[in-house]
Design an enzyme around this catalytic site. Sequence first.
Site, PDB file in Angstrom:
ATOM      1  N   LYS A 141      41.335  49.745  35.010  1.00  0.00           N
ATOM      2  CA  LYS A 141      40.372  48.678  34.726  1.00  0.00           C
ATOM      3  C   LYS A 141      39.423  49.402  33.848  1.00  0.00           C
ATOM      4  O   LYS A 141      39.041  50.442  34.080  1.00  0.00           O
ATOM      5  CB  LYS A 141      39.347  48.297  36.014  1.00  0.00           C
ATOM      6  CG  LYS A 141      38.588  47.211  35.864  1.00  0.00           C
ATOM      7  CD  LYS A 141      38.195  46.736  37.145  1.00  0.00           C
ATOM      8  CE  LYS A 141      37.143  45.538  37.082  1.00  0.00           C
ATOM      9  NZ  LYS A 141      36.435  45.170  38.308  1.00  0.00           N
ATOM     10  N   SER A 194      36.692  40.262  39.162  1.00  0.00           N
ATOM     11  CA  SER A 194      36.671  40.490  37.687  1.00  0.00           C
ATOM     12  C   SER A 194      37.560  41.663  37.319  1.00  0.00           C
ATOM     13  O   SER A 194      37.710  41.637  36.256  1.00  0.00           O
ATOM     14  CB  SER A 194      35.442  41.434  37.829  1.00  0.00           C
ATOM     15  OG  SER A 194      35.268  42.518  38.720  1.00  0.00           O
ATOM     16  N   SER A 235      36.719  41.522  43.803  1.00  0.00           N
ATOM     17  CA  SER A 235      37.155  41.448  42.562  1.00  0.00           C
ATOM     18  C   SER A 235      38.545  42.305  42.492  1.00  0.00           C
ATOM     19  O   SER A 235      39.182  42.397  41.449  1.00  0.00           O
ATOM     20  CB  SER A 235      36.485  42.374  41.612  1.00  0.00           C
ATOM     21  OG  SER A 235      35.398  41.600  41.101  1.00  0.00           O
TER      22      SER A 235
HETATM   23  N1  GLN Z   1      32.734  37.335  41.992  1.00  0.00           N
HETATM   24  C1  GLN Z   1      32.079  38.526  42.509  1.00  0.00           C
HETATM   25  C2  GLN Z   1      30.792  38.542  41.755  1.00  0.00           C
HETATM   26  O1  GLN Z   1      30.788  37.780  40.683  1.00  0.00           O
HETATM   27  C3  GLN Z   1      32.580  39.684  42.936  1.00  0.00           C
HETATM   28  C4  GLN Z   1      32.819  40.521  41.842  1.00  0.00           C
HETATM   29  C5  GLN Z   1      33.400  41.871  41.998  1.00  0.00           C
HETATM   30  O2  GLN Z   1      33.848  42.162  43.037  1.00  0.00           O
HETATM   31  N2  GLN Z   1      32.966  42.803  41.230  1.00  0.00           N
HETATM   32  O3  GLN Z   1      29.776  39.222  41.879  1.00  0.00           O
END
Ligand code: GLN
Length: 492
Positions: free
Chosen positions: A79, A154, A178
């Site tokens: 990532k 994400s 995410s």
């Molecule tokens: N969707 C969640 C957020 O927007 C989780 C994102 C994540 O785990 N980085 O914060």
Amino acid sequence: MTDLHRLSIRELAEGLSQAKFSSRELTEHYLKRIAKIDPLVKSYVTVTPEQALAEADAADAALKAGNATALTGIPLAHKDIFCTKGIKTTAGSKILDNFISPYDATVVEKTKAAGLVTLGKVNMDEFAMGSTSESSYVGATSNPWALDHVPGGSSGGSAAAVAADLAPFATGTDTGGSIRQPASFCGLTGLKPTYGRVSRFGIIAYASSLDQAGPMARSAEDCAYLMNVIAGHDAKDSTSVKKEVDDYVANLNGTSVKGLRIGIPKQYFNVAGLDTDVKTRVEESLKKLEEMGATLVEIDLNMTEAYVPTYYLIAPAEASSNLSRYDGVRYGYRCENPADLMDLYKRSRSEGFGPEVQRRILIGTYALSAGYYDAYYVKAQKVRRLIQQDFLKAFENVDVIAAPAAPTTAYKIGASLDPVEMYLGDIYTIAVNLAGLPAINAPVGFDKDNLPVGLQLIGNYWSESQLLSIVHQYQQNTDWHTKRAAIAEENA
Ligand code: GLN
């Protein structure tokens, strides 16, 4: 061989050690697939063919010399939130568009030391804030199962790359879902470890008390191989825990599903936005686990309603603090012709951060500001403790807790959910991070549009082996994890 991308990590390791193919052949195979198929999926932000081939040659030499690890020569994708020495790390943001880290994240260092070959860096929501990967400044990534749909976020690039067979496995990070949600949207297995199990050193920070890295792959077995490499204490991360690391591969059959008590939270299956196909597939998977000998136990998680408001105070508060370092002076993007220092700060940040990141900085700064700190931030911390206690109470009577990973399957690209709607989609994942617990997603079927559905299992602290083992046995008895999107079937 034209079908190297169909092999599991164990099969790849066997093939390499028995010299059925070389790491160079395998790496070239993936690079060719990326060149042909990724223009449709857009999972990679940066592909690093030269470095990958050099690493592959070094791996082949190590294999020949007999000093290879279990995974030497197998490719992976990182990532774009993990710092990589000499390779751009953008975290999906324009503000880091030109950032080249002088060092590797510990996770990257560990994958290199294990002889893994880095194919490149994959797309993500800007600073990991989002659930679709659309907020990346380089643009959206497609879901391999339906190219006009999002892969989730994400870690959407990680999920899409693996689901399209453009990497055998990938790293992701999970601050509020995410790893699990994109794994669910793309039909993959993804593990969010206990907070402190994997080093955060060199991972671009979103919300430091919630961030945790983990593996994303086709199966629990594949995830176990990557966990064996990345887990462990790191002196460079003061929140990483000094605790012996399990051999996750050796433990894959270590937990018996027979007699396993699976908690089913009443509140979770009555959530307003829960899609009926998702609900049905998850219930069918639980029935399967029941057939395999597990007992389903109804439990209460009374704090469910507090998850979204609590997370969306704490995560933005930490983000506003973490992101204050991007000021146009020390890192990344700087606006043109600043009139003075204040203008430099303001315009660099307004031009460098996208709208979702700016929204969270505003919310977080507000929640931390003098007049509101007690009413919002401190209160959210207290509720966070109650949420953790709710889980610990449940674990007195059950071994793991089952939930969907997300209330729906993948959204259409550009569906432009309003922010609150999008936040509500995180209902099943964020409490796990607030409590610091481990959890896994496993694919358990498809909805009426042939989009993957995921089952989430939440474990008690340090139960990564148990979670991987349960899913591994489920996968020995089912074939959802072997299903491939049409685009993954294409040859390069
Ligand atoms: N969707 C969640 C957020 O927007 C989780 C994102 C994540 O785990 N980085 O914060």
